[in-house]
Write an enzyme that holds these catalytic residues in place. Structure first.
Site, PDB file in Angstrom:
ATOM      1  N   PHE A   8       0.806  -1.219   0.000  1.00 27.33           N
ATOM      2  CA  PHE A   8       0.000   0.000   0.000  1.00 27.33           C
ATOM      3  C   PHE A   8       0.844   1.276   0.000  1.00 27.33           C
ATOM      4  CE2 PHE A   8      -2.460  -3.360   2.139  1.00 27.33           C
ATOM      5  CZ  PHE A   8      -3.489  -3.499   1.204  1.00 27.33           C
ATOM      6  N   ARG A   9       2.019   1.199  -0.620  1.00 24.36           N
ATOM      7  CA  ARG A   9       2.919   2.349  -0.741  1.00 24.36           C
ATOM      8  C   ARG A   9       3.446   2.845   0.607  1.00 24.36           C
ATOM      9  NH1 ARG A   9       2.656   0.745  -5.484  1.00 24.36           N
ATOM     10  NH2 ARG A   9       1.885   1.989  -7.236  1.00 24.36           N
ATOM     11  N   LEU A  10       3.297   2.057   1.647  1.00 25.27           N
ATOM     12  CA  LEU A  10       3.812   2.438   2.965  1.00 25.27           C
ATOM     13  C   LEU A  10       5.230   1.893   3.112  1.00 25.27           C
ATOM     14  CD1 LEU A  10       0.600   1.828   5.097  1.00 25.27           C
ATOM     15  CD2 LEU A  10       1.452   3.976   4.123  1.00 25.27           C
TER      16      LEU A  10
END
Length: 218
Positions: free
Chosen positions: A194-196
């Site tokens: 999730f792009r984290l």
């Protein structure tokens, strides 16, 4: 041409994303980079030592190209090139650079920033002598980064230098040497769902200073 760009991953795609666990397992950033590079060498299809090297021209406009890392130690990262090339001329006027390694197979990247210095003649001679004979001839024949009339012009220059050196030794050209980036900043990045993503940044004032580190928001 928008159809050439992949869409953002779906929830399902993120759900099967591989969890790499803790990857910041070594405190020294140079040693950590060497550990990641060793893994990339095993996983990448080729040229795990390729890095995007960024310099700036006399107007401040950034310039970037891929080069090959040829040595890494406590002093920094070493690469070799024609000193009269675009990168050589830019580094002569502004001896600072940034570099990034991006390994898609292990979904990690490492960024470096810092001042640049020439390697010693002894270092350059030793590396040049290790290159394939045809590559050594090419270093003499190619006016790197300058306009070329035709491919045939390059082939003629190679043939001329091949005849000139015959079966003898091929010395290092005076316009060919290496540079060393002495990093004052190294950032490690690892893919997370999730792009984290996870980012760990090391900084120091100069090579004689101790490293400090901090986590960065993705």
């Amino acid at each position: 041409m928008a159809d050439l760009i992949p869409p953002s991953p779906s929830e399902e795609a993120y759900a099967v994303d591989h969890d790499q666990g803790d990857v910041f397992t070594i405190g020294d950033p140079i040693a950590l980079f060497a550990d990641w590079l060793a893994l990339a060498v095993k996983k990448e299809p080729n040229d795990a030592n390729a890095m995007a090297l960024a310099t700036v021209d006399e107007t401040g406009l950034p310039d970037v190209r891929m080069v090959l890392l040829k040595d890494i130690d406590a002093c920094g990262l070493t690469f070799y090139t024609n000193l009269e090339s675009a990168k050589g001329q830019e580094l002569a006027k502004n001896p600072k650079a940034a570099a990034v390694f991006h390994w898609k197979s292990i979904r990690r990247q490492v960024r470096f920033r810092g001042p640049v210095e020439r390697v010693t003649d002894e270092e350059a001679d030793a590396y040049f002598a290790s290159r394939a004979r045809a590559s050594r001839i090419g270093a003499w024949a190619s006016d790197q980064s300058r306009p070329m009339e035709s491919r045939f012009a390059l082939e003629k220059a190679v043939a001329k230098k091949t005849a000139q050196f015959g079966l003898g030794e091929i010395p290092r050209p005076p316009h060919w040497s290496g540079y060393r980036i002495t990093p004052t900043q190294i950032e490690f990045w690892v893919n997370r769902p999730f792009r984290l993503h996870e980012r760990l940044c090391y900084r120091r004032a100069d090579i004689s200073s101790a490293w400090t580190k901090e986590n960065l928001y993705p």
